[in-house]
Design a protein around this motif. Structure first.
Motif, PDB file in Angstrom:
ATOM      1  N   HIS A  78       0.830  -1.201   0.000  1.00 44.92           N
ATOM      2  CA  HIS A  78       0.000   0.000   0.000  1.00 44.92           C
ATOM      3  C   HIS A  78       0.871   1.260   0.000  1.00 44.92           C
ATOM      4  O   HIS A  78       0.584   2.233  -0.709  1.00 44.92           O
ATOM      5  CB  HIS A  78      -0.946  -0.004   1.206  1.00 44.92           C
ATOM      6  CG  HIS A  78      -1.961   1.093   1.166  1.00 44.92           C
ATOM      7  ND1 HIS A  78      -2.503   1.629   2.294  1.00 44.92           N
ATOM      8  CD2 HIS A  78      -2.530   1.778   0.131  1.00 44.92           C
ATOM      9  CE1 HIS A  78      -3.357   2.586   1.965  1.00 44.92           C
ATOM     10  NE2 HIS A  78      -3.388   2.698   0.665  1.00 44.92           N
ATOM     11  N   LEU A  79       1.950   1.247   0.771  1.00 43.27           N
ATOM     12  CA  LEU A  79       2.843   2.410   0.828  1.00 43.27           C
ATOM     13  C   LEU A  79       3.546   2.658  -0.507  1.00 43.27           C
ATOM     14  O   LEU A  79       3.895   3.794  -0.830  1.00 43.27           O
ATOM     15  CB  LEU A  79       3.865   2.253   1.948  1.00 43.27           C
ATOM     16  CG  LEU A  79       3.291   2.302   3.360  1.00 43.27           C
ATOM     17  CD1 LEU A  79       4.351   1.928   4.382  1.00 43.27           C
ATOM     18  CD2 LEU A  79       2.705   3.671   3.664  1.00 43.27           C
ATOM     19  N   LYS A  80       3.738   1.617  -1.298  1.00 48.71           N
ATOM     20  CA  LYS A  80       4.363   1.760  -2.618  1.00 48.71           C
ATOM     21  C   LYS A  80       3.365   2.198  -3.689  1.00 48.71           C
ATOM     22  O   LYS A  80       3.763   2.612  -4.771  1.00 48.71           O
ATOM     23  CB  LYS A  80       5.014   0.435  -3.033  1.00 48.71           C
ATOM     24  CG  LYS A  80       6.183   0.047  -2.158  1.00 48.71           C
ATOM     25  CD  LYS A  80       6.718  -1.328  -2.539  1.00 48.71           C
ATOM     26  CE  LYS A  80       7.798  -1.775  -1.572  1.00 48.71           C
ATOM     27  NZ  LYS A  80       8.353  -3.092  -1.939  1.00 48.71           N
ATOM     28  N   SER A  81       2.071   2.140  -3.373  1.00 49.44           N
ATOM     29  CA  SER A  81       1.011   2.449  -4.339  1.00 49.44           C
ATOM     30  C   SER A  81       0.849   3.962  -4.542  1.00 49.44           C
ATOM     31  O   SER A  81       1.419   4.761  -3.797  1.00 49.44           O
ATOM     32  CB  SER A  81      -0.311   1.856  -3.841  1.00 49.44           C
ATOM     33  OG  SER A  81      -0.883   2.686  -2.835  1.00 49.44           O
ATOM     34  N   PRO A  82       0.027   4.373  -5.512  1.00 48.13           N
ATOM     35  CA  PRO A  82      -0.226   5.800  -5.731  1.00 48.13           C
ATOM     36  C   PRO A  82      -0.832   6.521  -4.521  1.00 48.13           C
ATOM     37  O   PRO A  82      -0.713   7.741  -4.416  1.00 48.13           O
ATOM     38  CB  PRO A  82      -1.183   5.811  -6.918  1.00 48.13           C
ATOM     39  CG  PRO A  82      -0.824   4.584  -7.686  1.00 48.13           C
ATOM     40  CD  PRO A  82      -0.516   3.556  -6.615  1.00 48.13           C
ATOM     41  N   ASP A  83      -1.457   5.791  -3.586  1.00 52.06           N
ATOM     42  CA  ASP A  83      -1.968   6.429  -2.362  1.00 52.06           C
ATOM     43  C   ASP A  83      -0.854   7.089  -1.555  1.00 52.06           C
ATOM     44  O   ASP A  83      -1.092   8.060  -0.844  1.00 52.06           O
ATOM     45  CB  ASP A  83      -2.657   5.403  -1.451  1.00 52.06           C
ATOM     46  CG  ASP A  83      -4.042   5.027  -1.922  1.00 52.06           C
ATOM     47  OD1 ASP A  83      -4.620   5.765  -2.757  1.00 52.06           O
ATOM     48  OD2 ASP A  83      -4.552   3.990  -1.448  1.00 52.06           O
ATOM     49  N   PHE A  84       0.346   6.530  -1.655  1.00 52.97           N
ATOM     50  CA  PHE A  84       1.474   7.065  -0.894  1.00 52.97           C
ATOM     51  C   PHE A  84       2.633   7.410  -1.829  1.00 52.97           C
ATOM     52  O   PHE A  84       2.587   8.422  -2.509  1.00 52.97           O
ATOM     53  CB  PHE A  84       1.899   6.075   0.204  1.00 52.97           C
ATOM     54  CG  PHE A  84       0.935   6.021   1.350  1.00 52.97           C
ATOM     55  CD1 PHE A  84       0.971   6.966   2.362  1.00 52.97           C
ATOM     56  CD2 PHE A  84      -0.040   5.036   1.406  1.00 52.97           C
ATOM     57  CE1 PHE A  84       0.071   6.934   3.415  1.00 52.97           C
ATOM     58  CE2 PHE A  84      -0.945   4.989   2.458  1.00 52.97           C
ATOM     59  CZ  PHE A  84      -0.898   5.941   3.460  1.00 52.97           C
TER      60      PHE A  84
END
Length: 184
Positions: A78-84
């Motif tokens: 999740h941290l590697k995703s566009p959200d972060f």
């Protein structure tokens, strides 16, 4: 190039100092669910301190954003995703100093931090140790710095409201860099 003021402390010999890759750390901490502090780190980064003959110094660093390490594999994704961090589009986090001052062993570092393609000026405070010779005869310098950034200024905007008020994540994030630098 930035200015390093030696004040009453020991000056640094001219040269290039690079992190040794083993005894250095780049970490972050953010308030989570209002009640605790969540911590993580980056495993793959490079830092370099260049000191010229006049004592002027510049610190630069690059972090591989997808080298983020947290205790849960799904959270790391999740941290590697566009959200972060959006590591596919923005594979690196970069820092370039504008000014480095020293008074004794205390240092203040001002520079440009770029995360997710957005650059902001930041100021870090900390300490410097050395120069000192290690057991192999290498000249080493230790540099420990902390700063607090507002993650939303870098496009790290994901959050979730909590049922009784507040948010899952605070906006303020403490960044800590501890470097053991060897003269090249």
């Amino acid at each position: 190039m930035s200015t390093i003021t030696t004040g009453t402390g020991i000056g640094l010999p001219a040269g290039t100092y690079k992190d040794d890759g083993v005894h250095s750390a780049a970490t972050f901490a953010v308030k989570h669910m209002v009640v605790s502090t969540f911590r993580g780190r980056f495993e793959d980064f490079d830092a370099q301190l260049v000191v010229d003959e006049n004592g002027e110094a510049a610190l630069t660093g690059t972090v591989k954003a997808d080298s983020i390490v947290v205790k849960d594999e799904n959270l790391a994704g999740h941290l590697k995703s566009p959200d972060f961090f959006d590591t596919e589009r923005y594979p690196e986090i970069k820092f370039s100093s504008l000014r480095l001052t020293r008074e004794g062993n205390d240092v203040t570092l001002e520079g440009d931090l770029t995360i997710k393609g957005q650059t902001e000026k930041v100021t870090g405070k900390g300490t410097i140790e050395g120069p000192h010779e290690d057991i192999a005869g290498n000249t080493k310098v230790g540099l420990a710095l902390e700063t607090v950034i507002d993650r939303t200024k870098f496009g790290l905007n994901w959050n979730a409201p909590l049922p009784k008020g507040g948010f899952a994540l605070a906006d303020d994030v403490k960044l800590t860099v501890e470097l053991e630098l060897a003269k090249a």
